[in-house]
Design an enzyme around this catalytic site. Structure first.
Site, PDB file in Angstrom:
ATOM      1  N   ARG A 284      -6.953   3.509 -14.753  1.00  0.00           N
ATOM      2  CA  ARG A 284      -6.924   4.091 -13.412  1.00  0.00           C
ATOM      3  C   ARG A 284      -7.509   5.507 -13.357  1.00  0.00           C
ATOM      4  O   ARG A 284      -8.106   5.908 -12.369  1.00  0.00           O
ATOM      5  CB  ARG A 284      -5.496   4.071 -12.846  1.00  0.00           C
TER       6      ARG A 284
ATOM      7  N   GLU B 237       4.304  -6.289   1.765  1.00  0.00           N
ATOM      8  CA  GLU B 237       3.932  -6.712   0.415  1.00  0.00           C
ATOM      9  C   GLU B 237       3.814  -5.531  -0.559  1.00  0.00           C
ATOM     10  O   GLU B 237       2.738  -5.266  -1.084  1.00  0.00           O
ATOM     11  CB  GLU B 237       2.585  -7.437   0.476  1.00  0.00           C
TER      12      GLU B 237
ATOM     13  N   CYS C 156     -14.589   4.469 -27.440  1.00  0.00           N
ATOM     14  CA  CYS C 156     -15.886   5.100 -27.655  1.00  0.00           C
ATOM     15  C   CYS C 156     -16.533   5.408 -26.322  1.00  0.00           C
ATOM     16  O   CYS C 156     -17.516   4.769 -25.934  1.00  0.00           O
ATOM     17  CB  CYS C 156     -16.770   4.187 -28.475  1.00  0.00           C
TER      18      CYS C 156
ATOM     19  N   GLY D 291       3.707  -3.602  -3.889  1.00  0.00           N
ATOM     20  CA  GLY D 291       3.541  -3.902  -5.311  1.00  0.00           C
ATOM     21  C   GLY D 291       3.858  -2.649  -6.093  1.00  0.00           C
ATOM     22  O   GLY D 291       4.902  -2.510  -6.722  1.00  0.00           O
TER      23      GLY D 291
ATOM     24  N   TYR E 248      -0.542  -1.663 -11.995  1.00  0.00           N
ATOM     25  CA  TYR E 248      -1.999  -1.632 -12.202  1.00  0.00           C
ATOM     26  C   TYR E 248      -2.411  -0.989 -13.532  1.00  0.00           C
ATOM     27  O   TYR E 248      -3.501  -0.438 -13.639  1.00  0.00           O
ATOM     28  CB  TYR E 248      -2.715  -0.951 -11.025  1.00  0.00           C
TER      29      TYR E 248
ATOM     30  N   TYR F 280     -10.442   5.609 -10.860  1.00  0.00           N
ATOM     31  CA  TYR F 280     -10.151   6.217  -9.543  1.00  0.00           C
ATOM     32  C   TYR F 280      -9.934   7.717  -9.614  1.00  0.00           C
ATOM     33  O   TYR F 280      -9.484   8.307  -8.637  1.00  0.00           O
ATOM     34  CB  TYR F 280      -8.861   5.625  -8.955  1.00  0.00           C
TER      35      TYR F 280
ATOM     36  N   GLY G 177       0.773  -1.241   0.000  1.00  0.00           N
ATOM     37  CA  GLY G 177       0.000   0.000   0.000  1.00  0.00           C
ATOM     38  C   GLY G 177       0.799   1.283   0.000  1.00  0.00           C
ATOM     39  O   GLY G 177       0.226   2.369   0.033  1.00  0.00           O
TER      40      GLY G 177
HETATM   41  N1  LLP Z   1      -1.100  -6.989  -0.260  1.00  0.00           N
HETATM   42  C1  LLP Z   1      -2.428  -7.141  -0.364  1.00  0.00           C
HETATM   43  C2  LLP Z   1      -3.108  -8.093   0.494  1.00  0.00           C
HETATM   44  C3  LLP Z   1      -3.148  -6.365  -1.274  1.00  0.00           C
HETATM   45  O1  LLP Z   1      -4.465  -6.496  -1.355  1.00  0.00           O
HETATM   46  C4  LLP Z   1      -2.473  -5.431  -2.094  1.00  0.00           C
HETATM   47  C5  LLP Z   1      -3.196  -4.600  -3.077  1.00  0.00           C
HETATM   48  C6  LLP Z   1      -1.076  -5.335  -1.972  1.00  0.00           C
HETATM   49  C7  LLP Z   1      -0.418  -6.111  -1.030  1.00  0.00           C
HETATM   50  C8  LLP Z   1      -0.253  -4.407  -2.821  1.00  0.00           C
HETATM   51  O2  LLP Z   1      -0.613  -3.080  -2.659  1.00  0.00           O
HETATM   52  P1  LLP Z   1       0.325  -1.929  -3.303  1.00  0.00           P
HETATM   53  O3  LLP Z   1       1.634  -1.934  -2.553  1.00  0.00           O
HETATM   54  O4  LLP Z   1       0.531  -2.275  -4.718  1.00  0.00           O
HETATM   55  O5  LLP Z   1      -0.455  -0.685  -3.121  1.00  0.00           O
HETATM   56  N2  LLP Z   1      -5.958  -1.365  -8.581  1.00  0.00           N
HETATM   57  C9  LLP Z   1      -5.680  -0.382  -7.554  1.00  0.00           C
HETATM   58  C10 LLP Z   1      -4.865  -0.988  -6.422  1.00  0.00           C
HETATM   59  C11 LLP Z   1      -5.522  -2.174  -5.788  1.00  0.00           C
HETATM   60  C12 LLP Z   1      -4.669  -2.773  -4.722  1.00  0.00           C
HETATM   61  C13 LLP Z   1      -5.232  -4.043  -4.233  1.00  0.00           C
HETATM   62  N3  LLP Z   1      -4.434  -4.701  -3.267  1.00  0.00           N
HETATM   63  C14 LLP Z   1      -4.953   0.808  -8.190  1.00  0.00           C
HETATM   64  O6  LLP Z   1      -4.716   0.783  -9.383  1.00  0.00           O
HETATM   65  O7  LLP Z   1      -4.633   1.761  -7.504  1.00  0.00           O
END
Ligand code: LLP
Length: 463
Positions: free
Chosen positions: A360, A320, A391, A322, A421, A364, A278
């Site tokens: 996105r 975690e 479209c 991402g 994403y 969002y 996150g």
């Molecule tokens: N761990 C868990 C359990 C998660 O659900 C997520 C993201 C992550 C780690 C990784 O989060 P990050 O570090 O990438 O923020 N599609 C949305 C983001 C959805 C995230 C869902 N879970 C966007 O484009 O902003």
């Protein structure tokens, strides 16, 4: 997007209301290192290069739209995260941000673990040779088939998300004659947003088991009594694109509190906690993300302090990330098509991609930056909206930005920070062909996910 109280430059002063959309003070040719990947720079001719290769050459060889991923930057970010957390913690890259076989190999080489949340992600990880014990399997509704596949493969942990799943995983593991290591995902009562966190009304969501009303404690009770599973810890994930560490601190404190309750009730000290992902990245120059070492220090300080005061041994922490790893490492390259100045409003710049390669903005209201990259320009800034070719009027890639007013069809523009994403949420809307991902490193570029073809589309259409 900078907004100030000063009127806009000469071209826009009469058309944009005061206090709105002032042209940026900075030179439009400047590439803010906060939003561009590390090896991006402009060459002597003013064209953008990544990994030493000029974008015009990349566009010629790989076409547009395309995502260009700076492999050395990706690897450097992996190392920064694992160095920051050190040998007593584990970093799991969240594959949902972007996953491919090459990415899995890089993760292995850089010593990271991998979090997957579907059968497809698990298959990719295993196919690329990720050792199963370095995989964590997530998801709020894993199918029995997915659970079987994960248990059979020997994944390091399954993160249990519901009471039913505790039983399901226990049954599958018993049937397969193994003891599966599991964590329980709890909802800590913190809903984190980009710049704030709100400690109310957040249990109303589909993930995890609430700490409130003793539900998580009951889940632990059940997990400890069932055969086939070994409860190794508690997991919490509070949201995404977060800058404020306060939400993580509250979350860590509440998870440690649960560990203390478990110790008091069962005489068991659970050895691990996972604080999820996150962490936010810079999409525009106004975003100020934290560095991995600051995050690691803040999290480990709070966990250590809370454990000391509860008389607990400090558990092994995992995280975690991402977006924070892959997000800043890629940009999307587009070719400019039609340019439509709307008198008194803004100029619509259409590109050859759109919401099918970056949903996105539409989904969002996400903010992005954009730059003219095939050349530099000293023309005055014009306020633009970069839109796609779909479209749909909501097909917006960059809602408000400035580009040089001599922008012309055929120019290349790039949107940075699209590593996370974007390809992973890409679609075939309007039968668009999903763009390739090209890894660039030290003067070499290679396709790691190829562009879709019309044959790919038609192969699925069997009617
Ligand atoms: N761990 C868990 C359990 C998660 O659900 C997520 C993201 C992550 C780690 C990784 O989060 P990050 O570090 O990438 O923020 N599609 C949305 C983001 C959805 C995230 C869902 N879970 C966007 O484009 O902003």
């Amino acid at each position: 997007m900078s907004r100030s109280a000063h009127p806009a430059g000469p071209r826009h002063a009469d058309v944009y209301p005061e206090g709105h959309y002032t042209a940026p003070a900075t030179d439009l040719n400047e590439l803010d290192p906060k939003v561009w990947s590390r090896t991006v720079t402009r060459d002597a001719d003013g064209a953008l290069t990544v990994g030493g290769i000029e974008v015009a050459r990349l566009a010629e060889e790989f076409g547009t739209p395309a995502y260009f991923l700076d492999e050395s930057d990706f690897r450097a970010r992996c190392r920064a995260w694992s160095d920051a957390f050190g040998p007593d913690a584990d970093v799991f890259y969240a594959g949902k941000a972007f996953l491919s076989r090459a990415v899995v190999r890089w993760l292995q080489e850089e010593g990271l673990n991998l979090d997957v949340c579907s059968g497809g992600e698990l298959a990719t990880a295993l196919d690329a040779g990720m050792p199963a014990e370095r995989i964590a399997f997530h998801g709020n509704n894993k199918t029995v088939a997915e659970i079987e596949r994960a248990v059979e493969a020997g994944v390091g942990r399954i993160v249990l998300d519901s009471f039913q799943e505790i039983v399901r995983v226990s049954h599958v593991a018993q049937r397969l004659g193994v003891r599966q290591r599991v964590q329980i995902r709890v909802t800590v009562g913190v809903e984190a947003h980009t710049h704030e966190f709100i400690a109310t009304a957040h249990e109303d969501q589909k993930f995890g088991i609430a700490l409130a009303d003793g539900l998580a404690a009951e889940a632990v009770r059940r997990a400890l009594t069932l055969d086939g599973i070994e409860l190794i810890g508690i997991h919490s994930h509070i949201g995404s694109q977060i800058f404020d560490m306060a939400g993580f601190e509250v979350s860590a404190r509440r998870v440690v509190q649960l560990l203390a309750e478990v110790r008091d009730e069962h005489g068991v000290e659970l050895p691990e906690i996972d604080l999820g992902g996150g962490l936010g990245i810079a999409y525009t120059s106004e975003d100020d993300p934290r560095e991995p070492h600051e995050i690691a220090k803040a999290l480990s300080d709070i966990v250590t302090r809370e454990c000391e005061s509860a008389g607990l041994r400090t558990p092994r922490i995992s995280v975690e990330p991402g977006r924070a790893i892959v997000g800043p490492t890629a940009f999307t390259l587009y070719e400019v098509g039609t340019i439509k100045p709307l008198e008194g409003l803004r100029t619509y710049v259409s590109v050859d991609g759109g919401m099918s390669d970056n949903i996105r903005t539409a989904l969002y209201d996400a903010e992005y930056s954009v730059a003219l990259v095939s050349r530099s320009s000293d023309a005055e800034p014009m306020l633009v909206r970069v839109v796609g070719k779909h479209c749909e009027s909501g097909d917006i890639v960059v809602k408000d930005a400035f580009l040089p007013s001599d922008l012309a069809p055929g120019d290349l523009i790039a949107v940075p920070a699209t590593g996370a994403y974007c390809r992973s949420m890409a679609s075939n809307y309007n039968h668009a062909l999903r763009p390739p991902v090209v890894a660039v490193r030290e003067g070499e570029a290679r396709v790691i996910v190829r562009r879709e073809t019309e044959e790919d589309l038609l192969r699925l259409d069997v009617g």
